[in-house]
Design an enzyme around this catalytic site. Sequence first.
Site, PDB file in Angstrom:
ATOM      1  CE  LYS A  84      32.176  34.097  43.710  1.00 11.17           C
ATOM      2  NZ  LYS A  84      32.958  34.446  42.520  1.00 11.17           N
TER       3      LYS A  84
ATOM      4  CE  LYS B  36      41.168  38.951  36.147  1.00 12.01           C
ATOM      5  NZ  LYS B  36      41.821  40.076  35.652  1.00 12.01           N
TER       6      LYS B  36
ATOM      7  CE  LYS C 100      29.254  41.111  39.903  1.00 12.56           C
ATOM      8  NZ  LYS C 100      29.787  41.216  41.252  1.00 12.56           N
TER       9      LYS C 100
END
Length: 331
Positions: A111, A197, A194
């Site tokens: 992040k 979204k 992976k």
Amino acid sequence: METVVSGIRSTGNLHLGNYYGAIQNFVKMQKEYNCYFFIADLHSLTTHPTPADLHGNVKQVLIEYLAAGIDPEKATIYIQSDVPEVAELYLYLNMNAYLGELERSTSFKDKIRSQPDNVNAGLLTYPVLMAADIIIHKAVKVPVGKDQEQHLEMARTFANRFNRLYNRECFPEPYAFNFSSSLVKIPGLDGKGKMGKSEGEGNAVYLSDSPDVIRKKVMKAVTDGGPQTENQEKPEEIQNLFDIMKVVSTPDTLEHFDNLYNSMNIRYGDFKKQLAEDIVLATAPIRERIKDISTDASYLRQVARHGAIKARESASRTIKEVREIIGFRSF
Ligand code: TRP
């Protein structure tokens, strides 16, 4: 009966990764275990959704949980923010969660890289909230995808630390669980990493995508120039498509295209067409139910209310015990 907890962050529509990594296991587990499946709307606050978006996303995940086969008669389905005991336990666990270990979490480091201008404390303590979600019901099994393994390890650390600090066996150790022998990672269509979204437009196939949208996305999936030698190892972007085929197609179909690849006779156009049709087929019943359930506001309200009551019963039992252990005692 063993207790099971799992949740998915409410950031909108669910994709094949959510379904094959987690939800398929939820559906199987609800028959055999005491299950709590929730919608992680508190976790979704790290990205600051608008109130309307937040509500819409929670509703969509609830619809899709039900459409995918989670049965509110068997499992407790609830919305995380309906159970304030979770936030209370999160506060207590935060007092014994250390900056160093939180900074070392791979999801946090990801992040920092992906959203450097919004590295908030909620992101840092994401694994603490997740631990609270799990141990508030004293769960021992947590059906999740491969990417959540480290979070489960941290949940065990926080549970054990609490037990040791107060010298009480309050929380059992939770472990990641999958009915197959290993945890599942569904790759995206962009050739790397992976399905997710936040990985960019076209990378994820959603359960609510129409057949045409599914076909378009799959046909655009990244491939290479084709195998250069017989029986060669597949490069990541090709292996990824085979990995998706493994979960949506029959073993015969998978073997057929594997043989074509190995003999250098594969045509990616045919391969992707087959993959798209098999995704369309595999998701058809869910797509139908999404349509039906979406319009049934009273059913959704009833499921959410019933779930909140059941989840709070369990959560408040734990919180009462935790308060007593910590020393919050009445006069
Ligand atoms: N971190 C999980 C994910 O991104 C979502 C989640 C939040 C979760 N709390 C949880 C999963 C508790 C299992 C148990 O998918």
